[in-house]
Design a protein around this motif. Structure first.
Motif, PDB file in Angstrom:
ATOM      1  N   ALA A  60       0.869  -1.186   0.000  1.00  0.00           N
ATOM      2  CA  ALA A  60       0.000   0.000   0.000  1.00  0.00           C
ATOM      3  C   ALA A  60       0.901   1.229   0.000  1.00  0.00           C
ATOM      4  CB  ALA A  60      -0.889  -0.016   1.229  1.00  0.00           C
ATOM      5  N   LYS A  61       0.297   2.410  -0.225  1.00  0.00           N
ATOM      6  CA  LYS A  61       1.073   3.654  -0.321  1.00  0.00           C
ATOM      7  C   LYS A  61       1.897   3.894   0.954  1.00  0.00           C
ATOM      8  CE  LYS A  61      -1.407   6.916  -2.819  1.00  0.00           C
ATOM      9  NZ  LYS A  61      -2.466   7.922  -2.662  1.00  0.00           N
ATOM     10  N   GLY A  62       1.269   3.675   2.103  1.00  0.00           N
ATOM     11  CA  GLY A  62       1.999   3.891   3.357  1.00  0.00           C
ATOM     12  C   GLY A  62       1.156   3.494   4.548  1.00  0.00           C
ATOM     13  N   ASN A 185      -0.839  -7.182  -4.111  1.00  0.00           N
ATOM     14  CA  ASN A 185      -0.116  -5.926  -4.238  1.00  0.00           C
ATOM     15  C   ASN A 185      -1.157  -4.842  -4.538  1.00  0.00           C
ATOM     16  OD1 ASN A 185       1.171  -3.699  -5.479  1.00  0.00           O
ATOM     17  ND2 ASN A 185       2.942  -4.974  -5.999  1.00  0.00           N
ATOM     18  N   LEU A 186      -1.380  -3.997  -3.543  1.00  0.00           N
ATOM     19  CA  LEU A 186      -2.458  -3.010  -3.669  1.00  0.00           C
ATOM     20  C   LEU A 186      -2.201  -2.043  -4.828  1.00  0.00           C
ATOM     21  CD1 LEU A 186      -4.979  -2.751  -1.820  1.00  0.00           C
ATOM     22  CD2 LEU A 186      -3.923  -0.716  -0.898  1.00  0.00           C
ATOM     23  N   LYS A 187      -0.931  -1.618  -4.946  1.00  0.00           N
ATOM     24  CA  LYS A 187      -0.603  -0.625  -5.991  1.00  0.00           C
ATOM     25  C   LYS A 187      -0.855  -1.207  -7.365  1.00  0.00           C
ATOM     26  CE  LYS A 187       2.826   2.000  -3.771  1.00  0.00           C
ATOM     27  NZ  LYS A 187       4.035   1.426  -3.253  1.00  0.00           N
ATOM     28  N   LYS A 188      -0.328  -2.436  -7.559  1.00  0.00           N
ATOM     29  CA  LYS A 188      -0.426  -3.055  -8.886  1.00  0.00           C
ATOM     30  C   LYS A 188      -1.863  -3.463  -9.208  1.00  0.00           C
ATOM     31  CE  LYS A 188       1.927  -6.713 -10.715  1.00  0.00           C
ATOM     32  NZ  LYS A 188       2.810  -7.787 -10.373  1.00  0.00           N
ATOM     33  N   SER A 189      -2.525  -4.054  -8.234  1.00  0.00           N
ATOM     34  CA  SER A 189      -3.878  -4.567  -8.508  1.00  0.00           C
ATOM     35  C   SER A 189      -4.903  -3.438  -8.582  1.00  0.00           C
ATOM     36  CB  SER A 189      -4.293  -5.552  -7.420  1.00  0.00           C
ATOM     37  OG  SER A 189      -4.438  -4.859  -6.200  1.00  0.00           O
ATOM     38  N   LYS A 190      -4.562  -2.298  -7.973  1.00  0.00           N
ATOM     39  CA  LYS A 190      -5.457  -1.122  -7.948  1.00  0.00           C
ATOM     40  C   LYS A 190      -6.796  -1.395  -7.246  1.00  0.00           C
ATOM     41  CE  LYS A 190      -3.462   1.219 -11.912  1.00  0.00           C
ATOM     42  NZ  LYS A 190      -2.539   0.191 -12.432  1.00  0.00           N
ATOM     43  N   ILE A 191      -6.785  -2.390  -6.359  1.00  0.00           N
ATOM     44  CA  ILE A 191      -7.989  -2.653  -5.548  1.00  0.00           C
ATOM     45  C   ILE A 191      -8.282  -1.396  -4.728  1.00  0.00           C
ATOM     46  CG2 ILE A 191      -8.841  -4.004  -3.577  1.00  0.00           C
ATOM     47  CD1 ILE A 191      -6.984  -6.304  -4.631  1.00  0.00           C
ATOM     48  N   VAL A 208      -8.591  -9.167  15.476  1.00  0.00           N
ATOM     49  CA  VAL A 208      -7.853  -8.182  14.687  1.00  0.00           C
ATOM     50  C   VAL A 208      -8.102  -8.409  13.191  1.00  0.00           C
ATOM     51  CG1 VAL A 208      -5.630  -9.398  14.796  1.00  0.00           C
ATOM     52  CG2 VAL A 208      -5.643  -6.947  14.430  1.00  0.00           C
ATOM     53  N   GLY A 209      -8.476  -7.305  12.535  1.00  0.00           N
ATOM     54  CA  GLY A 209      -8.717  -7.321  11.092  1.00  0.00           C
ATOM     55  C   GLY A 209      -8.174  -6.039  10.491  1.00  0.00           C
ATOM     56  N   LEU A 210      -8.282  -5.919   9.170  1.00  0.00           N
ATOM     57  CA  LEU A 210      -7.665  -4.777   8.494  1.00  0.00           C
ATOM     58  C   LEU A 210      -8.546  -4.261   7.368  1.00  0.00           C
ATOM     59  CD1 LEU A 210      -4.201  -6.515   8.052  1.00  0.00           C
ATOM     60  CD2 LEU A 210      -4.596  -4.551   9.556  1.00  0.00           C
ATOM     61  N   LEU A 211      -8.578  -2.939   7.260  1.00  0.00           N
ATOM     62  CA  LEU A 211      -9.126  -2.297   6.068  1.00  0.00           C
ATOM     63  C   LEU A 211      -7.959  -1.536   5.457  1.00  0.00           C
ATOM     64  CD1 LEU A 211     -11.169  -1.102   4.109  1.00  0.00           C
ATOM     65  CD2 LEU A 211     -11.911   0.460   5.895  1.00  0.00           C
ATOM     66  N   ILE A 212      -7.611  -1.888   4.217  1.00  0.00           N
ATOM     67  CA  ILE A 212      -6.440  -1.274   3.590  1.00  0.00           C
ATOM     68  C   ILE A 212      -6.902  -0.588   2.303  1.00  0.00           C
ATOM     69  CG2 ILE A 212      -4.064  -1.698   2.807  1.00  0.00           C
ATOM     70  CD1 ILE A 212      -4.485  -4.517   4.253  1.00  0.00           C
ATOM     71  N   SER A 213      -6.566   0.694   2.196  1.00  0.00           N
ATOM     72  CA  SER A 213      -6.990   1.443   1.015  1.00  0.00           C
ATOM     73  C   SER A 213      -6.123   2.674   0.855  1.00  0.00           C
ATOM     74  CB  SER A 213      -8.455   1.853   1.168  1.00  0.00           C
ATOM     75  OG  SER A 213      -8.806   2.732   0.131  1.00  0.00           O
TER      76      SER A 213
END
Ligand code: PMP
Length: 377
Positions: A60-62, A185-191, A208-213
């Protein structure tokens, strides 16, 4: 006990994770980002390191692209309820979990509608064609799991994201069963929105869970409260990720998750996948020799499946089989796996299915033990 229900949550957890959780309770039992004592600042630093580890893991970006949640269900609810407005339309796949379907059903009361799309396993073109038949000018979001928690069937996520973006539609990917199994890969997949369980194949503890965007600012909050920042203002602050993390964080869970991610990184996602896949293939090959076993999916293959296999015993309900296996000291999951849509696909709504999901700790001996128990039926 032989535990073969790792798709629900992995068990056991790696010893590093167990130690990190215990250590967090013993040494970092303070509230990060709240008190001004040195320990609180240090704890906040450790939480930040986990945020960074997650961002690196999913490219992800950061760290600010990472929001800690309770589980994948909460992450999904945050996207659905934080993004959709009355009049919006959503498209989902026919394999979605109740974590997607139930919030959407509730949102129907707020004039949000959704359509379900058939999936053609192994056939990307036909699957995409189905999506193209139902999207319209009101479609704002496409929701798709990365792999079915019942059948292990993978969905062509990259192509689905490409298709949706060309139409200006955002995509939520439910990676509950794939994070830690398949590289994402968030950047590549553009999800646009990736929803993850921290307690499954990332080997973190429950809770524990995650929301990544990388576009998390597009969401409204569904929960407001203390963030430890800007306390003078009665409105929810806009700083990300705090905006989405009201209330005290699950520090033991988060520090445990960091060790879980390190564990996956050390062994590598590819090796984890390979180990479990070989066990599932071995199981499939043996089950297919037994006349009273009903298999639904094709022989597992690397490209189209994750290591999860569901089957039935002819003329028996799945719960009966699971009950018998339990008496043999084997833990599996029967029934509908919170995924009635996925069961409707293979017409197993009446009896459910017996699901086997190994972890990195499962051995070939464990699978042989299971096969011997099944033969006693
Ligand atoms: N989606 C899928 C595909 C799942 O398999 C699960 C867990 N069974 C969830 C969502 C919900 O995950 P959690 O238990 O972390 O909320």
């Amino acid at each position: 006990m032989i535990y073969l229900d790792n798709a629900a949550t992995t068990f056991p957890k790696p010893i590093e994770v167990v130690n990190a959780v215990a250590n967090a309770i013993k040494k970092y039992g303070v509230n990060p980002g709240r008190s001004s004592c040195e320990l609180s600042i240090k704890t906040a630093g450790l939480v930040y390191e986990c945020r960074k580890a997650v961002a690196d893991f999913f490219e992800a970006k950061g760290p600010e692209s990472v929001v800690f949640t309770l589980n994948c269900t909460l992450a999904i609810n945050m996207v659905l309820k934080g993004l959709l407005k009355p009049g919006d339309h959503v498209v989902i796949s026919c394999f979605e979990h109740n974590a997607v379907v139930r919030p959407l059903k509730k949102l129907c009361n707020s004039h949000i509608s959704f359509s379900k799309v058939e999936i053609y396993p192994k056939n990307k073109e036909k699957t995409l064609l189905e999506f193209s038949k139902v999207v319209n000018e009101k479609t704002k979001l496409l929701v798709c799991l990365h792999a079915s928690n019942v059948w292990g069937i993978r969905l062509p996520i990259e192509e689905i994201v490409d298709f949706a973006h060309k139409k200006g539609i955002q995509v939520l990917v439910d990676a509950a069963q794939t994070a830690g199994v398949i590289k994402i890969n968030l950047k590549k997949s553009k999800i646009d929105f990736l929803c993850v369980s921290g307690h499954k194949n990332l080997y973190g503890p429950c809770g524990v869970g995650l929301l990544i965007s990388d576009n998390i600012e597009k969401l409204d909050t569904i929960l407001e409260g203390g963030t430890g920042t800007n306390s003078i203002f009665l409105d929810q602050p806009n700083e990300i990720p705090e905006k989405f993390e009201s209330g005290t964080l699950n520090v033991p869970g988060i520090l445990g998750l960091k060790k879980g991610i390190e564990f996956v990184n050390n062994l590598s996602t590819e090796n984890m996948f390979k180990h479990k896949f070989e066990l599932i293939l071995y199981l499939y090959n043996n089950l297919s020799q037994i006349s009273y076993i009903e298999l639904y999916t094709d022989k597992p293959n690397f490209e189209h499946h994750v290591p999860i296999l569901s089957f039935n015993v002819k003329n028996k309900k799945s719960e009966e089989v699971a009950f018998f296996l339990n008496s043999e000291n084997i833990c599996v999951r029967a029934g509908l796996h919170c995924a009635p849509l996925a069961h409707a696909f293979f017409k197993t709504l009446d009896k459910g299915a017996v699901r086997i999901s190994p972890s990195i700790f499962t051995t070939k001996d464990n699978i042989d033990f299971l096969l011997n128990a099944i033969k006693k039926l």
